[in-house]
Write a protein that holds these residues in place. Sequence first.
Motif, PDB file in Angstrom:
ATOM      1  N   ALA A  92       8.425   6.397   6.718  1.00 48.00           N
ATOM      2  CA  ALA A  92       9.812   5.979   6.033  1.00 48.00           C
ATOM      3  C   ALA A  92       9.790   4.517   6.091  1.00 48.00           C
ATOM      4  CB  ALA A  92      10.883   6.746   6.706  1.00 48.00           C
ATOM      5  N   LYS A  93       9.137   3.844   7.212  1.00 51.43           N
ATOM      6  CA  LYS A  93       9.264   2.251   7.310  1.00 51.43           C
ATOM      7  C   LYS A  93       7.925   1.649   7.140  1.00 51.43           C
ATOM      8  CE  LYS A  93      12.811   2.903  11.026  1.00 51.43           C
ATOM      9  NZ  LYS A  93      13.182   2.343  12.519  1.00 51.43           N
ATOM     10  N   ASN A  94       6.930   2.601   6.545  1.00 49.36           N
ATOM     11  CA  ASN A  94       5.792   2.029   6.531  1.00 49.36           C
ATOM     12  C   ASN A  94       5.078   1.225   7.540  1.00 49.36           C
ATOM     13  OD1 ASN A  94       5.874   2.947   3.641  1.00 49.36           O
ATOM     14  ND2 ASN A  94       6.697   0.925   2.922  1.00 49.36           N
ATOM     15  N   THR A  95       5.364   1.685   8.619  1.00 48.91           N
ATOM     16  CA  THR A  95       4.879   1.052   9.955  1.00 48.91           C
ATOM     17  C   THR A  95       4.181   2.199  11.073  1.00 48.91           C
ATOM     18  OG1 THR A  95       7.013  -0.163   9.813  1.00 48.91           O
ATOM     19  CG2 THR A  95       5.826  -0.027  12.063  1.00 48.91           C
ATOM     20  N   VAL A  96       3.194   1.408  11.404  1.00 43.36           N
ATOM     21  CA  VAL A  96       2.270   2.122  12.544  1.00 43.36           C
ATOM     22  C   VAL A  96       2.473   1.428  13.818  1.00 43.36           C
ATOM     23  CG1 VAL A  96       0.102   0.773  12.199  1.00 43.36           C
ATOM     24  CG2 VAL A  96      -0.084   3.048  13.334  1.00 43.36           C
ATOM     25  N   TYR A  97       2.708   2.385  14.894  1.00 44.99           N
ATOM     26  CA  TYR A  97       2.841   1.839  16.303  1.00 44.99           C
ATOM     27  C   TYR A  97       1.704   2.086  17.454  1.00 44.99           C
ATOM     28  CZ  TYR A  97       7.779   2.116  14.222  1.00 44.99           C
ATOM     29  OH  TYR A  97       8.691   1.837  13.511  1.00 44.99           O
ATOM     30  N   LEU A  98       1.650   1.093  18.271  1.00 51.11           N
ATOM     31  CA  LEU A  98       0.848   1.591  19.414  1.00 51.11           C
ATOM     32  C   LEU A  98       1.682   1.425  20.689  1.00 51.11           C
ATOM     33  CD1 LEU A  98      -1.927   2.431  20.251  1.00 51.11           C
ATOM     34  CD2 LEU A  98      -2.672  -0.148  20.416  1.00 51.11           C
ATOM     35  N   GLN A  99       1.921   2.422  21.408  1.00 52.77           N
ATOM     36  CA  GLN A  99       2.445   2.426  22.570  1.00 52.77           C
ATOM     37  C   GLN A  99       1.823   2.111  23.824  1.00 52.77           C
ATOM     38  OE1 GLN A  99       5.963   2.528  23.456  1.00 52.77           O
ATOM     39  NE2 GLN A  99       5.235   1.904  25.791  1.00 52.77           N
ATOM     40  N   ILE A 130       1.007  -1.090  -0.064  1.00 55.33           N
ATOM     41  CA  ILE A 130      -0.010   0.041   0.001  1.00 55.33           C
ATOM     42  C   ILE A 130       0.744   1.026   0.033  1.00 55.33           C
ATOM     43  CG2 ILE A 130      -2.190  -1.026   1.267  1.00 55.33           C
ATOM     44  CD1 ILE A 130      -0.925   0.282   3.731  1.00 55.33           C
ATOM     45  N   ILE A 131       0.251   2.350  -0.470  1.00 54.98           N
ATOM     46  CA  ILE A 131       1.123   3.559  -0.318  1.00 54.98           C
ATOM     47  C   ILE A 131       0.876   4.107   0.919  1.00 54.98           C
ATOM     48  CG2 ILE A 131       1.425   5.722  -1.239  1.00 54.98           C
ATOM     49  CD1 ILE A 131       0.235   4.936  -4.011  1.00 54.98           C
ATOM     50  N   PHE A 132       1.617   3.741   2.117  1.00 57.38           N
ATOM     51  CA  PHE A 132       1.261   3.821   3.354  1.00 57.38           C
ATOM     52  C   PHE A 132       1.169   5.344   3.842  1.00 57.38           C
ATOM     53  CE2 PHE A 132       1.419   2.872   7.954  1.00 57.38           C
ATOM     54  CZ  PHE A 132       2.149   3.542   8.450  1.00 57.38           C
ATOM     55  N   ARG A 133       1.810   6.208   3.342  1.00 57.20           N
ATOM     56  CA  ARG A 133       1.506   7.545   3.819  1.00 57.20           C
ATOM     57  C   ARG A 133       0.127   7.925   3.470  1.00 57.20           C
ATOM     58  NH1 ARG A 133       2.223  10.962  -0.827  1.00 57.20           N
ATOM     59  NH2 ARG A 133       3.078   9.809  -2.671  1.00 57.20           N
ATOM     60  N   LEU A 134      -0.420   7.552   2.350  1.00 61.68           N
ATOM     61  CA  LEU A 134      -1.904   8.107   2.180  1.00 61.68           C
ATOM     62  C   LEU A 134      -2.921   7.380   3.118  1.00 61.68           C
ATOM     63  CD1 LEU A 134      -1.524   8.010  -1.801  1.00 61.68           C
ATOM     64  CD2 LEU A 134      -1.291   9.829  -0.199  1.00 61.68           C
ATOM     65  N   TYR A 135      -2.512   6.363   3.890  1.00 62.97           N
ATOM     66  CA  TYR A 135      -3.729   5.588   4.347  1.00 62.97           C
ATOM     67  C   TYR A 135      -3.781   6.192   5.978  1.00 62.97           C
ATOM     68  CZ  TYR A 135      -4.672   2.110   1.185  1.00 62.97           C
ATOM     69  OH  TYR A 135      -4.955   1.550   0.042  1.00 62.97           O
ATOM     70  N   ASP A 136      -4.982   6.272   6.468  1.00 54.29           N
ATOM     71  CA  ASP A 136      -5.327   6.201   7.881  1.00 54.29           C
ATOM     72  C   ASP A 136      -4.972   4.992   8.206  1.00 54.29           C
ATOM     73  OD1 ASP A 136      -8.348   8.615   7.377  1.00 54.29           O
ATOM     74  OD2 ASP A 136      -6.150   8.989   7.306  1.00 54.29           O
ATOM     75  N   MET A 137      -4.467   4.841   9.437  1.00 57.75           N
ATOM     76  CA  MET A 137      -4.157   3.536  10.157  1.00 57.75           C
ATOM     77  C   MET A 137      -4.929   3.452  11.432  1.00 57.75           C
ATOM     78  SD  MET A 137      -2.026   2.177   7.837  1.00 57.75           S
ATOM     79  CE  MET A 137      -1.540   0.759   8.913  1.00 57.75           C
ATOM     80  N   THR A 138      -5.460   2.372  11.855  1.00 53.33           N
ATOM     81  CA  THR A 138      -6.193   1.850  12.912  1.00 53.33           C
ATOM     82  C   THR A 138      -5.764   0.896  13.726  1.00 53.33           C
ATOM     83  OG1 THR A 138      -8.013   3.400  11.944  1.00 53.33           O
ATOM     84  CG2 THR A 138      -8.774   1.639  13.941  1.00 53.33           C
TER      85      THR A 138
END
Length: 111
Positions: free
Chosen positions: A74-81, A27-35
């Motif tokens: 840059a890493k196409n990654t989402v985090y949840l702390q 996916i074009i990560f930067r364009l997506y809302d992530m949940t």
Amino acid sequence: QVQLVESGGGLVQPGGSLRLSCATSGIIFRLYDMTWYRQAPGKQREWVASITSSSSTFYVDSVKGRFTISRDNAKNTVYLQMNSLKPEDTAVYYCHAGQNWGQGTQVTVSS
């Protein structure tokens, strides 16, 4: 092929912390809302937190002040702390983007 791969789950004592990651591809990560969603045993899947493509963040009331969602385009990654974890946070945590879901990662909060 779209892939969302969660990691970072595990067993933690109440009051502890974990950091979940969701690495994406296809996916074009930067364009997506992530949940992030979660599903506890015997319960429906529940929305936990979202981060928009412009990095605005939203949380369910039960995790406000304890969880932080973030993204690294840059890493196409989402985090949840997740801090100050409670037994009621025990669930399988899922990453979601568009119509795509990850396989989930188990978080267990128990003494």
